[in-house]
Design an enzyme around this catalytic site. Structure first.
Site, PDB file in Angstrom:
ATOM      1  N   HIS A 121       0.755  -1.480   0.016  1.00  0.00           N
ATOM      2  CA  HIS A 121      -0.469  -0.258  -0.149  1.00  0.00           C
ATOM      3  C   HIS A 121       0.606   0.823  -0.213  1.00  0.00           C
ATOM      4  CE1 HIS A 121      -0.005  -0.070   4.299  1.00  0.00           C
ATOM      5  NE2 HIS A 121       0.337  -0.138   4.750  1.00  0.00           N
ATOM      6  N   ASN A 122       0.252   2.281  -0.981  1.00  0.00           N
ATOM      7  CA  ASN A 122       0.493   3.553  -1.133  1.00  0.00           C
ATOM      8  C   ASN A 122       2.670   3.701  -1.237  1.00  0.00           C
ATOM      9  OD1 ASN A 122      -0.393   3.944   2.487  1.00  0.00           O
ATOM     10  ND2 ASN A 122      -0.901   5.365   0.751  1.00  0.00           N
TER      11      ASN A 122
END
Length: 352
Positions: A249-250
């Site tokens: 994620h991210n």
């Protein structure tokens, strides 16, 4: 390149002159010779086009029965058969392969066995095969091909001419640019690995970001690109992501980067443009890799890389007996270090 399109002629065959025009090369020999497919130097016949970019295969050029070969000028001067001279034969091969590609494409049309929300927006000349599920407020651009069993979640958006192979899952809110290709079994937009530990109990952190993927990017089979915890996970344009890659994620991956198979990238990693990550690499979370970096296979990246270049940490394979001997020596390295320290101290004392 020319405007020739795949299958513009019967049986998908082209003259050498047409192929050369398409790939930006120059014909040496019979410009009207017809080519219908690609082949290796060793196996190609008179109807096939081959190429030579690796000097390792130069010896095969003399015995090849290919109808023509894509060559650099240096090799073409010594070759008696038909050739297309190209400044970069491997790029020429890639462009010619696209022209002669025989991979079946879906016919435009929507299967009666697809489930499509009434609020979804479907562009022109779109193909959606049986078993596909298209959620609420999904937008699918013109010319997209959606394979059998694909799931596209609520509010996802696909640009024009995307190819989504069978059994791909695209979660809610994911945004794909134009000409994005995603292969079977891949999941885009699953929850990132976000949890807080409260006295031994894991508490899930809702992952409310999404995933954005830029124009022309291709994602291989059975890969996972997680959605962001708050901000979006971002993949740039013209990236190539191999099979079985995990992107946490991210993460942010810059344009024109390459991530090879079985690589695992933890959350919140920023990777620059024109970066090549070889197979089986592990990358720790919350680090940055600058532009124009290459990381060799099975390396472990644990800190920022701030200068372009080639980086390695994986140990190459050696015969087992040699590996066993080296392992025994490595176990003694602490003792050896201490002995060297003592000898250095003794040497310093004697010099004083």
């Amino acid at each position: 390149m020319s405007d020739l399109s795949k299958g513009s002629q019967s049986s998908n065959s082209f003259t050498l002159a047409e192929i050369a025009s398409h790939i930006g090369g120059e014909v040496s020999g019979d410009a009207q010779h017809k080519i219908s497919s690609m082949g290796t130097l060793a196996s190609a016949d008179a109807s096939q086009l081959s190429f030579l970019s690796n000097p390792k295969y130069t010896s095969e050029l003399k015995t090849s029965k290919a109808g023509a070969v894509i060559l650099a000028q240096a090799q073409a001067d010594e070759y008696k058969g038909n050739a297309i001279i190209h400044s970069n034969p491997y790029v020429g091969f890639a462009l010619a392969s696209q022209l002669l590609d025989s991979t079946p494409s879906q016919s435009a049309g929507i299967s009666v066995n697809a489930s499509i929300s009434q609020s979804a927006s479907i562009g022109k000349n779109v193909s959606i095969e049986a078993g596909a599920v298209i959620g609420k407020n999904v937008v699918i651009g013109d010319g997209c091909q959606i394979g059998a069993g694909v799931y596209i979640g609520e509010n996802a958006r696909l640009g024009n001419d995307c190819i989504i192979r069978a059994n791909v899952t695209i979660y809610h809110g994911v945004v794909l640019g134009n000409e994005v290709s995603v292969h079977s079994g891949t999941v885009i937009g699953a929850d990132g690995f976000g949890y807080a530990n409260n006295k031994g109990t894991w508490i899930k952190i809702p992952q409310t970001g999404a995933v954005q993927i830029g124009d022309g990017t291709e994602v291989g089979a059975n890969s996972c690109i997680d959605r962001g915890a708050l901000d979006d996970t971002q993949i740039g344009k013209n990236c190539i992501i191999d099979n079985m890659v995990q992107i946490g994620h991210n993460c942010i991956i810059g344009d024109h980067s390459c991530i090879c198979g079985s690589t695992g990238i933890a959350g919140s990693v920023t990777i620059g443009k024109h970066v090549i990550i070889a197979g089986g690499v592990g990358i720790n979370g919350h680090i940055t890799i600058c532009d124009n970096v290459q990381v060799t296979g099975f390396s472990m990246v644990t800190k920022n890389i701030t200068e372009s270049g080639v980086y390695s940490s994986g140990m190459p394979a050696v015969p087992t007996r040699e590996w066993q001997k080296n392992t025994v020596k490595l176990r003694s390295i602490d003792k050896l270090y201490e002995r060297v320290k003592i000898l250095e101290q003794q040497q310093s004392s004697s010099e004083a």
